[in-house]
Design an enzyme around this catalytic site. Structure first.
Site, PDB file in Angstrom:
ATOM      1  N   SER A 106      56.255  -6.140  -5.384  1.00 20.11           N
ATOM      2  CA  SER A 106      57.617  -5.994  -4.857  1.00 20.11           C
ATOM      3  C   SER A 106      57.685  -4.764  -3.960  1.00 20.11           C
ATOM      4  O   SER A 106      57.409  -3.646  -4.404  1.00 20.11           O
ATOM      5  CB  SER A 106      58.614  -5.836  -6.012  1.00 20.11           C
ATOM      6  OG  SER A 106      59.843  -5.375  -5.499  1.00 20.11           O
ATOM      7  N   HIS A 136      56.866  -9.867  -2.597  1.00 24.67           N
ATOM      8  CA  HIS A 136      58.212 -10.070  -3.151  1.00 24.67           C
ATOM      9  C   HIS A 136      59.205  -9.146  -2.444  1.00 24.67           C
ATOM     10  O   HIS A 136      59.010  -7.933  -2.386  1.00 24.67           O
ATOM     11  CB  HIS A 136      58.171  -9.786  -4.653  1.00 24.67           C
ATOM     12  CG  HIS A 136      59.412 -10.124  -5.401  1.00 24.67           C
ATOM     13  ND1 HIS A 136      59.730 -11.412  -5.782  1.00 24.67           N
ATOM     14  CD2 HIS A 136      60.437  -9.339  -5.844  1.00 24.67           C
ATOM     15  CE1 HIS A 136      60.883 -11.408  -6.446  1.00 24.67           C
ATOM     16  NE2 HIS A 136      61.334 -10.156  -6.488  1.00 24.67           N
ATOM     17  N   ASP A 188      59.846 -11.198 -13.456  1.00 25.71           N
ATOM     18  CA  ASP A 188      60.157 -10.067 -12.577  1.00 25.71           C
ATOM     19  C   ASP A 188      60.867  -8.948 -13.332  1.00 25.71           C
ATOM     20  O   ASP A 188      61.934  -9.163 -13.894  1.00 25.71           O
ATOM     21  CB  ASP A 188      61.055 -10.609 -11.444  1.00 25.71           C
ATOM     22  CG  ASP A 188      61.420  -9.574 -10.398  1.00 25.71           C
ATOM     23  OD1 ASP A 188      60.851  -8.472 -10.400  1.00 25.71           O
ATOM     24  OD2 ASP A 188      62.288  -9.899  -9.553  1.00 25.71           O
ATOM     25  N   MET A 210      64.053 -13.266 -15.168  1.00 26.02           N
ATOM     26  CA  MET A 210      64.174 -11.805 -15.076  1.00 26.02           C
ATOM     27  C   MET A 210      63.800 -11.170 -16.413  1.00 26.02           C
ATOM     28  O   MET A 210      64.270 -11.594 -17.469  1.00 26.02           O
ATOM     29  CB  MET A 210      65.611 -11.392 -14.713  1.00 26.02           C
ATOM     30  CG  MET A 210      66.082 -11.724 -13.315  1.00 26.02           C
ATOM     31  SD  MET A 210      65.040 -11.102 -11.969  1.00 26.02           S
ATOM     32  CE  MET A 210      65.060  -9.333 -12.242  1.00 26.02           C
ATOM     33  N   SER A 232      56.965  -1.016  -9.317  1.00 24.30           N
ATOM     34  CA  SER A 232      56.567   0.348  -9.683  1.00 24.30           C
ATOM     35  C   SER A 232      55.135   0.428 -10.192  1.00 24.30           C
ATOM     36  O   SER A 232      54.391   1.339  -9.814  1.00 24.30           O
ATOM     37  CB  SER A 232      57.480   0.895 -10.777  1.00 24.30           C
ATOM     38  OG  SER A 232      58.802   0.660 -10.438  1.00 24.30           O
ATOM     39  N   MET A 249      69.782 -11.174  -4.283  1.00 26.67           N
ATOM     40  CA  MET A 249      70.776 -10.674  -5.225  1.00 26.67           C
ATOM     41  C   MET A 249      72.011 -10.330  -4.403  1.00 26.67           C
ATOM     42  O   MET A 249      72.371  -9.167  -4.228  1.00 26.67           O
ATOM     43  CB  MET A 249      70.212  -9.461  -5.984  1.00 26.67           C
ATOM     44  CG  MET A 249      69.137  -9.855  -6.982  1.00 26.67           C
ATOM     45  SD  MET A 249      68.063  -8.501  -7.459  1.00 26.67           S
ATOM     46  CE  MET A 249      66.824  -8.611  -6.159  1.00 26.67           C
ATOM     47  N   HIS A 288      63.898 -12.702  -2.937  1.00 27.90           N
ATOM     48  CA  HIS A 288      64.749 -12.769  -4.128  1.00 27.90           C
ATOM     49  C   HIS A 288      66.132 -12.269  -3.724  1.00 27.90           C
ATOM     50  O   HIS A 288      66.306 -11.082  -3.474  1.00 27.90           O
ATOM     51  CB  HIS A 288      64.097 -11.899  -5.221  1.00 27.90           C
ATOM     52  CG  HIS A 288      64.897 -11.755  -6.469  1.00 27.90           C
ATOM     53  ND1 HIS A 288      64.536 -10.874  -7.475  1.00 27.90           N
ATOM     54  CD2 HIS A 288      66.030 -12.359  -6.905  1.00 27.90           C
ATOM     55  CE1 HIS A 288      65.418 -10.963  -8.461  1.00 27.90           C
ATOM     56  NE2 HIS A 288      66.331 -11.838  -8.135  1.00 27.90           N
ATOM     57  N   MET A 331      69.447  -6.907  -1.960  1.00 27.44           N
ATOM     58  CA  MET A 331      70.604  -6.584  -2.822  1.00 27.44           C
ATOM     59  C   MET A 331      71.758  -6.114  -1.957  1.00 27.44           C
ATOM     60  O   MET A 331      71.554  -5.320  -1.032  1.00 27.44           O
ATOM     61  CB  MET A 331      70.226  -5.441  -3.770  1.00 27.44           C
ATOM     62  CG  MET A 331      68.980  -5.678  -4.582  1.00 27.44           C
ATOM     63  SD  MET A 331      68.604  -4.220  -5.577  1.00 27.44           S
ATOM     64  CE  MET A 331      67.083  -4.762  -6.369  1.00 27.44           C
ATOM     65  N   GLY A 351      64.468  -1.162  -9.491  1.00 20.53           N
ATOM     66  CA  GLY A 351      63.065  -1.153  -9.887  1.00 20.53           C
ATOM     67  C   GLY A 351      62.875  -0.114 -10.978  1.00 20.53           C
ATOM     68  O   GLY A 351      63.790   0.661 -11.287  1.00 20.53           O
ATOM     69  N   ASP A 391      63.103  -7.999  -2.323  1.00 21.97           N
ATOM     70  CA  ASP A 391      64.355  -7.979  -3.088  1.00 21.97           C
ATOM     71  C   ASP A 391      65.521  -7.611  -2.191  1.00 21.97           C
ATOM     72  O   ASP A 391      65.620  -6.466  -1.735  1.00 21.97           O
ATOM     73  CB  ASP A 391      64.264  -6.914  -4.192  1.00 21.97           C
ATOM     74  CG  ASP A 391      63.342  -7.331  -5.321  1.00 21.97           C
ATOM     75  OD1 ASP A 391      63.571  -8.406  -5.908  1.00 21.97           O
ATOM     76  OD2 ASP A 391      62.394  -6.573  -5.622  1.00 21.97           O
ATOM     77  N   GLY A 446      68.694  -5.372 -10.143  1.00 22.03           N
ATOM     78  CA  GLY A 446      69.400  -4.321  -9.401  1.00 22.03           C
ATOM     79  C   GLY A 446      68.538  -3.114  -9.113  1.00 22.03           C
ATOM     80  O   GLY A 446      68.747  -2.439  -8.108  1.00 22.03           O
TER      81      GLY A 446
HETATM   82  C1  DX5 Z   1      64.852  -5.890  -9.792  1.00 19.99           C
HETATM   83  C2  DX5 Z   1      63.970  -6.586  -8.807  1.00 19.99           C
HETATM   84  C3  DX5 Z   1      62.521  -6.449  -9.035  1.00 19.99           C
HETATM   85  C4  DX5 Z   1      61.974  -5.070  -8.916  1.00 19.99           C
HETATM   86  C5  DX5 Z   1      60.840  -4.972  -9.883  1.00 19.99           C
HETATM   87  O1  DX5 Z   1      66.162  -6.335  -9.581  1.00 19.99           O
HETATM   88  O2  DX5 Z   1      64.252  -7.974  -8.800  1.00 19.99           O
HETATM   89  O3  DX5 Z   1      61.779  -7.331  -8.192  1.00 19.99           O
HETATM   90  O4  DX5 Z   1      61.490  -4.755  -7.639  1.00 19.99           O
HETATM   91  O5  DX5 Z   1      60.449  -3.667  -9.947  1.00 19.99           O
HETATM   92  P1  DX5 Z   1      59.593  -3.078 -11.151  1.00 19.99           P
HETATM   93  O6  DX5 Z   1      58.288  -3.776 -11.149  1.00 19.99           O
HETATM   94  O7  DX5 Z   1      59.509  -1.642 -10.790  1.00 19.99           O
HETATM   95  O8  DX5 Z   1      60.379  -3.329 -12.406  1.00 19.99           O
HETATM   96 ZN    ZN Z   2      62.905  -9.308  -7.638  1.00 21.90          ZN
END
Ligand code: DX5
Ligand code: ZN
Length: 219
Positions: free
Chosen positions: A9, A34, A176, A138, A199, A69, A67, A38, A145, A36, A143
């Site tokens: 991600s 990936h 995820d 999920m 992360s 959101m 993805h 938001m 990482g 994200d 929201g």
């Molecule tokens: C959270 C995201 C994830 C995020 C995952 O809302 O959908 O894709 O980037 O990050 P890590 O691996 O740090 O939990």
């Molecule tokens: Zn995601």
């Protein structure tokens, strides 16, 4: 045996050096990137949108997994595909017309994904499974990482795998949030085929090796 798909991600990437981090994914064993998106309304955080997606597309030939959101994603599906999305995942929660939204994604030329938040019963997928290429479960509340993995996810992955088996579809189960080399094996064993990791990959000393390590967790 289906081989593992790793989807780093870019939410955890260094945006001042995004090109480097995209090239790193490009040169790694990861199959997907990936992305994200938001909007600060659907989730309490704002990430990025089309300009970043275009920059990712310019620098990789990997499958770009978006993805969403955001509220009312139906407004933007075609534009996400135009700007580089190969797959688009939308949440079950907050979208009133899931059946038509999933069809819209496929009609726009992308793989369709459905996302379930940690509180949403897994069985809701039953009647739309034929419209889903990817089921994203999920393992944190969406929201942000860097959150802690919710352990109940393992049982939810098993439940989804059972439903998919019964229905006979070839839906990819993706997980995820909070994924690392410690929980990846249990997720693969439960039936996941694609793991997203932000992360854990980008904060590791050697992201390239970490991606390979995650992939090797699928025995
Ligand atoms: C959270 C995201 C994830 C995020 C995952 O809302 O959908 O894709 O980037 O990050 P890590 O691996 O740090 O939990
Ligand atoms: Zn995601």
């Amino acid at each position: 045996m289906t081989s593992a798909i790793i989807a780093p991600s870019i939410l955890a990437a260094d945006f001042a050096n995004l090109k480097n981090d995209i090239e790193l994914i490009q040169n790694s064993e990861a199959e997907w990137v990936h992305v994200d998106v938001m909007d600060g309304v659907f989730v309490p955080n704002i990430s990025f949108g089309f300009p970043i997606l275009k920059a990712v597309k310019k620098n990789t030939t990997k499958f770009i997994d978006v993805h969403l959101m955001i509220v009312k994603p139906e407004r933007y599906i075609e534009q996400f595909v135009k700007d580089g999305a190969n797959g688009i995942s939308v949440h079950y929660e907050g979208n009133l017309h899931i059946h038509s939204l999933l069809s819209q994604i496929r009609n726009a030329g992308a793989k369709a994904g459905l996302v379930l938040n940690p509180h949403t019963p897994v069985h809701v997928i039953k009647d739309v499974l034929h419209l889903i290429d990817t089921l994203l479960i999920m393992s944190v509340n969406p929201g942000f990482g860097g959150q802690k993995f919710i352990p109940e996810t393992i049982a939810r992955v098993k439940e989804a795998a059972q439903i998919i088996k019964e229905k006979g579809t070839s839906t990819i189960i993706q997980v995820d949030g909070g994924i690392n080399a410690e929980n990846a094996t249990s997720l693969f064993n439960a039936g996941a085929t694609c793991l997203v990791a932000g992360s854990a990959v980008f904060k590791s000393n050697n992201p390239l090796e970490y991606i390979a390590q995650l992939k090797a967790c699928k025995k």
